[in-house]
Design an enzyme around this catalytic site. Structure first.
Site, PDB file in Angstrom:
ATOM      1  N   GLY A 311       0.822  -1.214   0.000  1.00 29.99           N
ATOM      2  CA  GLY A 311       0.000   0.000   0.000  1.00 29.99           C
ATOM      3  C   GLY A 311       0.853   1.261   0.000  1.00 29.99           C
ATOM      4  CG  ASP A 333      -0.600  -5.837   0.526  1.00 30.11           C
ATOM      5  OD1 ASP A 333      -1.712  -6.135   0.081  1.00 30.11           O
ATOM      6  OD2 ASP A 333      -0.308  -4.698   0.939  1.00 30.11           O
ATOM      7  CD  GLU A 336      -1.652 -12.544  -8.283  1.00 35.57           C
ATOM      8  OE1 GLU A 336      -0.993 -13.441  -8.828  1.00 35.57           O
ATOM      9  OE2 GLU A 336      -2.863 -12.323  -8.529  1.00 35.57           O
ATOM     10  CB  ALA A 383       0.857  -0.245   7.094  1.00 33.37           C
ATOM     11  CE  LYS A 429     -11.650   9.266   7.239  1.00 32.73           C
ATOM     12  NZ  LYS A 429     -10.369   9.968   7.084  1.00 32.73           N
ATOM     13  CG  ASN A 468      -7.835  12.685   5.212  1.00 33.49           C
ATOM     14  OD1 ASN A 468      -8.480  11.729   4.845  1.00 33.49           O
ATOM     15  ND2 ASN A 468      -8.294  13.574   6.077  1.00 33.49           N
ATOM     16  CB  VAL A 469      -1.602   9.943   3.742  1.00 32.75           C
ATOM     17  CG1 VAL A 469      -0.194   9.955   3.169  1.00 32.75           C
ATOM     18  CG2 VAL A 469      -1.568   9.575   5.217  1.00 32.75           C
ATOM     19  CG  LEU A 470      -1.069  15.663   0.988  1.00 32.50           C
ATOM     20  CD1 LEU A 470       0.008  16.714   0.880  1.00 32.50           C
ATOM     21  CD2 LEU A 470      -2.388  16.193   0.455  1.00 32.50           C
ATOM     22  CD  GLU A 564     -17.504  12.306   3.647  1.00 34.83           C
ATOM     23  OE1 GLU A 564     -16.378  12.315   3.136  1.00 34.83           O
ATOM     24  OE2 GLU A 564     -18.550  12.493   2.997  1.00 34.83           O
TER      25      GLU A 564
END
Length: 640
Positions: A311, A333, A336, A383, A429, A468-470, A564
């Site tokens: 990821g 992970d 695949e 992660a 979150k 949040n990750v850019l 949300e």
């Protein structure tokens, strides 16, 4: 003035397509050459007839036919018409010269042969010699004119397509980048001048180009300034200066480009280094100061496991850990194709690092335990998770199996096999969650924390929370980019929605730092700065793409998605923060649960998840996380 005339020439129905022609047809070149021969002979005849009386043995028409016919014959022999005129070379000129020279030799040879046998002078020698000089000159001028015309039209067309740029600043670096652009005519940019805040420079010139002040930009439109964009050097601007210039330029609909300082690339790569300013460039913050010595000690010649390693966050953790020369990095992970792609990248980028790439599902404990047993991990970075709020809201049982059961499996195995440190990646979150995804991460947090004090445990369990990750998979910025590239509309759930952001490298530096400094049981949170309004983000992205809002790209509001909320939180209501040696990192003192209590409840929620009973899953999650209040969701009824 030139700009207007250029557009008149090259736009609409008047567009000169000559420069786009591959070549003139051969018959057309030959026809033009014959016309030039006729004109040359006529000029020669006219000049000499005004100087002297020419002999009239042959009719003028016959004389023209013989002279031009013989010349054309030799042109056909030498193929003078077959070359592409705009690419005429010295070889082509030689062909013309020899065809004309031999034609003159034959004509004069025939004249003197007839003169010796019949005493009749059919040609006037000065006329033939003058014809040779004039015809060669005109044929040469014709080819040079055509060649230069093509070059001019091509340059004109290319210039029309170029972006007219101002370079921001008048420092040595700014002048150097401007000079590099001026020296490279193949670039799609036209250097039109410099832009500065200084008012004492408006009458000066640099590299022969004008200097425009900030006040001039405020007072005029980009059409009046005759520019398309501004090129800035990021390294020379602090964040406040960058924001100030970007705000001004976007208000004027002026494109913004960026480049590194000129020492960082050579002229032949300059085009690859100039690019549009991206929204990520505006959101970048001061990097975290990490203690590399401590991190090196935790990773050097150690075996490391990274779950979710294919990821966006997991793969960046792997890249950063690889720099500290571990003995082994296991990248695990269940996806695949992404796992295969990251394997190719990492083996190429870090050929000296020992990698193992394992395809596995973290909810399958039987698959995980042999991996822990075999590799004797020193650190685990967890992660792997399901993270998309609307998707998880519709599939709460899957969130439990991966985010809760998967985390439980990994944490218990880490404790069982004496892993030194276990670092879990959580999310903001999880704070006062309003959706299943956030609640599932909070449940995982509580379980991981509870293991810290159980009897016999030696593993330090550490949790980190992100905003949040850019640029991460599925995040808002790549989504907006795709929508803009497809012509819109850009969709936003609510005009007032705001989010915290950080870059992927920032997030992963936090993980490594937290994993090194933690003593066990902590939840680390990051100084996220100010929240960003998503509507402002979308508007800037559209303008940075050189497009106009509503005219080129529309913005539409779709309504809040299931689960949300408008505002993300970083702390739970009952939490407190404690400082750490790093001013950007704080410890959140959240409420905890005893292992037996949380373990019992998790077993129940996992059983409900295995039965695919959505309602029961959410009921148990709300028991574990009392602050979990559903928002815009079918599970709101459970809160009543």
């Amino acid at each position: 003035m030139f700009r207007v005339n250029r557009e008149m020439i090259t736009s609409g129905d008047n567009y000169l397509k000559i420069s786009s022609l591959r070549y003139l047809p051969r018959w057309m070149v030959l026809l033009m050459d014959v016309s030039i021969l006729f004109i040359s002979l006529s000029i020669s005849y006219y000049i000499l007839s005004n100087i002297t009386t020419l002999p009239s043995v042959l009719p003028v028409v016959a004389m023209y036919a013989i002279v031009i016919g013989i010349t054309v014959t030799f042109m056909l022999i030498f193929n003078t018409y077959s070359g592409i005129i705009r690419h005429s070379s010295f070889v082509d000129l030689q062909k013309i010269f020899w065809s004309l020279f031999l034609a003159i030799v034959v004509i004069l040879g025939g004249k003197y042969a007839i003169l010796l046998t019949t005493k009749i002078k059919i040609f006037y020698t000065p006329l033939i010699l003058l014809y040779f000089v004039i015809s060669f000159t005109l044929l040469l001028v014709f080819r040079i004119t055509v060649k230069q015309s093509f070059l001019f039209l091509k340059k004109l067309k290319k210039s029309q397509e170029k972006k007219r740029l101002l370079v921001l600043g008048i420092s040595n670096h700014s002048v150097a980048i401007a000079g590099a652009i001026l020296d490279n005519d193949n670039l799609p940019y036209e250097m039109n001048g410099f832009l500065t805040k200084r008012n004492d420079s408006k009458y000066a010139r640099l590299l022969g180009k004008r200097i425009i002040t900030r006040e001039m930009v405020l007072k005029k439109t980009k059409e009046q300034l005759a520019i398309d964009g501004v090129l800035l050097l990021r390294e020379l601007l602090d964040k406040d200066e960058l924001d100030e210039w970007v705000t001004l330029l976007l208000e004027k609909d002026i494109e913004i480009f960026q480049a590194p300082i000129v020492e960082e690339f050579s002229n032949n790569r300059i085009e690859a280094n100039i690019r549009n300013l991206q929204i990520e460039d505006l959101l970048e913050r001061t990097p975290i100061k990490i203690q590399n010595g401590e991190i090196m000690k935790r990773h050097f010649e150690k075996a490391i496991l990274v779950t979710g390693g294919a990821g966006s966050i997991g793969s960046e953790i792997v890249r950063q850990v690889a720099q500290f020369k571990p003995s082994l990095i296991v990248v695990l992970d269940q996806a695949e194709t992404p796992l295969y792609e990251i394997e190719i990248e990492l083996r190429e980028k870090f050929p000296d690092v020992n990698f193992k790439f394992i395809l596995a599902d973290i909810s399958n404990n039987l698959r995980l335990e042999p991996i822990f047993e075999k590799y004797n991990f020193s650190m685990v970075y967890h992660a792997a998770a399901y993270k998309h709020v609307p998707m998880i809201e519709h599939n709460p049982h899957e969130a439990v199996l991966v985010n809760v059961l998967g985390s439980k499996n990994l944490a218990l195995l880490a404790s069982k096999y004496k892993v030194s440190r276990f670092v879990m990646i959580s999310t903001d979150k999880a704070v006062n969650p309003t959706n299943v995804m956030g609640a599932s991460k909070r449940v995982a947090e509580l379980f991981v924390q509870s293991l810290q004090d159980i009897e016999g445990n030696t593993t330090k369990f550490i949790t980190t929370r992100f905003g949040n990750v850019l640029g991460s998979n599925g995040s808002v910025i790549p989504h907006f980019k795709r929508q803009i590239q497809n012509g819109g509309p850009v969709t936003i759930t609510h005009p007032d929605i705001v989010r915290y952001f950080m870059t992927i490298p920032e997030a992963c530096e936090l993980v490594l730092q937290a994993g090194s400094m933690g003593q066990g049981g902590e939840i680390y949170m990051f100084d996220m700065g100010k929240p960003i309004k998503i509507l402002d983000l979308a508007q800037k992205m559209i303008k940075l793409s050189g497009l106009e809002i509503d005219k080129d790209i529309k913005i539409t509001f779709t309504g809040l998605r299931h689960g949300e909320k408008l505002y993300e939180e970083l702390l739970t209501d009952g939490s407190k923060t404690l400082p750490t040696p790093n001013e950007k990192i704080m410890v959140s003192k959240d409420p905890t649960m005893e292992f037996n209590e949380i373990n019992t409840l998790i077993k129940k929620v996992i059983k409900a998840a295995l039965r695919r009973d959505k309602i029961e899953v959410v009921i148990f999650m709300k028991k574990i996380v009392p602050e979990f209040k559903s928002n815009n969701s079918i599970f709101e009824k459970l809160d009543k």
